[in-house]
Design a protein around this motif. Sequence first.
Motif, PDB file in Angstrom:
ATOM      1  N   ASP A  12       0.855  -1.188   0.000  1.00 56.42           N
ATOM      2  CA  ASP A  12       0.000   0.000   0.000  1.00 56.42           C
ATOM      3  C   ASP A  12       0.891   1.239   0.000  1.00 56.42           C
ATOM      4  O   ASP A  12       1.451   1.613   1.016  1.00 56.42           O
ATOM      5  N   TYR A  13       1.020   1.866  -1.161  1.00 55.64           N
ATOM      6  CA  TYR A  13       1.909   3.024  -1.249  1.00 55.64           C
ATOM      7  C   TYR A  13       1.176   4.345  -0.990  1.00 55.64           C
ATOM      8  O   TYR A  13       1.755   5.415  -1.129  1.00 55.64           O
ATOM      9  N   THR A  14      -0.111   4.257  -0.622  1.00 59.20           N
ATOM     10  CA  THR A  14      -0.845   5.480  -0.295  1.00 59.20           C
ATOM     11  C   THR A  14      -0.576   5.940   1.143  1.00 59.20           C
ATOM     12  O   THR A  14      -0.943   7.050   1.529  1.00 59.20           O
ATOM     13  N   ILE A  15       0.038   5.062   1.946  1.00 58.37           N
ATOM     14  CA  ILE A  15       0.388   5.422   3.327  1.00 58.37           C
ATOM     15  C   ILE A  15       1.566   6.380   3.313  1.00 58.37           C
ATOM     16  O   ILE A  15       2.561   6.163   2.611  1.00 58.37           O
ATOM     17  N   ASP A  16       1.469   7.449   4.069  1.00 58.59           N
ATOM     18  CA  ASP A  16       2.558   8.428   4.152  1.00 58.59           C
ATOM     19  C   ASP A  16       3.637   7.903   5.090  1.00 58.59           C
ATOM     20  O   ASP A  16       3.458   7.845   6.297  1.00 58.59           O
ATOM     21  N   TYR A  43       7.206   7.100  -6.713  1.00 57.14           N
ATOM     22  CA  TYR A  43       6.476   7.001  -7.975  1.00 57.14           C
ATOM     23  C   TYR A  43       5.284   7.951  -7.881  1.00 57.14           C
ATOM     24  O   TYR A  43       4.427   7.801  -6.995  1.00 57.14           O
ATOM     25  N   ASN A  44       5.255   8.937  -8.771  1.00 53.43           N
ATOM     26  CA  ASN A  44       4.189   9.947  -8.741  1.00 53.43           C
ATOM     27  C   ASN A  44       4.056  10.591  -7.365  1.00 53.43           C
ATOM     28  O   ASN A  44       2.954  10.756  -6.831  1.00 53.43           O
ATOM     29  N   ILE A  48       6.841   4.385  -2.690  1.00 57.93           N
ATOM     30  CA  ILE A  48       6.359   3.040  -3.025  1.00 57.93           C
ATOM     31  C   ILE A  48       7.302   1.947  -2.514  1.00 57.93           C
ATOM     32  O   ILE A  48       6.979   0.758  -2.576  1.00 57.93           O
ATOM     33  N   GLY A  49       8.463   2.346  -2.013  1.00 54.17           N
ATOM     34  CA  GLY A  49       9.407   1.351  -1.532  1.00 54.17           C
ATOM     35  C   GLY A  49      10.676   2.000  -1.022  1.00 54.17           C
ATOM     36  O   GLY A  49      10.766   3.222  -0.900  1.00 54.17           O
TER      37      GLY A  49
END
Length: 220
Positions: A12-16, A43-44, A48-49
Amino acid sequence: YDENRIIKIYNDYTIDRSTNFKVLNEASRVITKTHFPKTVVYYNKFIIGCLMKYYKNYYHLNHLSNYQQDFVTSSLNLLIEKVKELTNNDLYPVDIYYENILFNNDGNVEIIDLDDDGLVYSKTNEHLNTVLTNLTGTIIEVLFPAFAMSGDYEILKHYQIEKTFIDCFYNSIFSYELLEEFLTYIKTTKKINQYKSTKQLATTATQTTTEPAPAENKIN
């Protein structure tokens, strides 16, 4: 990524996670015994990692029970030392389970997955007991794998562990000093060797073929 680093991608890359990495970057200035992921992958504009050290020829801590007593106790003492350094610097690895700990045949130990909520930054010691509880359980699971099935410290009576230790563990009295004393007791009384001399443990030790140990460390 290369022979020394790998990229960890989050589900889940929406987590800050920006705060997490800010804490890790600041902590890396004073922490010397633990490696933190530092490079963030975007990414955008989303994290993301991250770029992490690749631990080649390292194994999860549960395989440590296949090794000789001196190797086991020295590795676990190193683990205590590394966790203590973190908590002494206001970093609390609350998810300190064997899945998040690696070791190699040289006796080095590494704590991993410190880039998420498993590592808590706090100026108070409110999380220390959680860390010590999980660390104690993890160490006992390595020494006596049967503990993992019950989670009951009373099982240590079957291995004739000194009552003082059992009472402390059972009553949730945990400390680094107690764990270090416990490992010294285990080493001097050779409780691990007595436990592993049973037919069941001898069989278990020969079943692991993907985590080889050097002849001087592995159980015969």
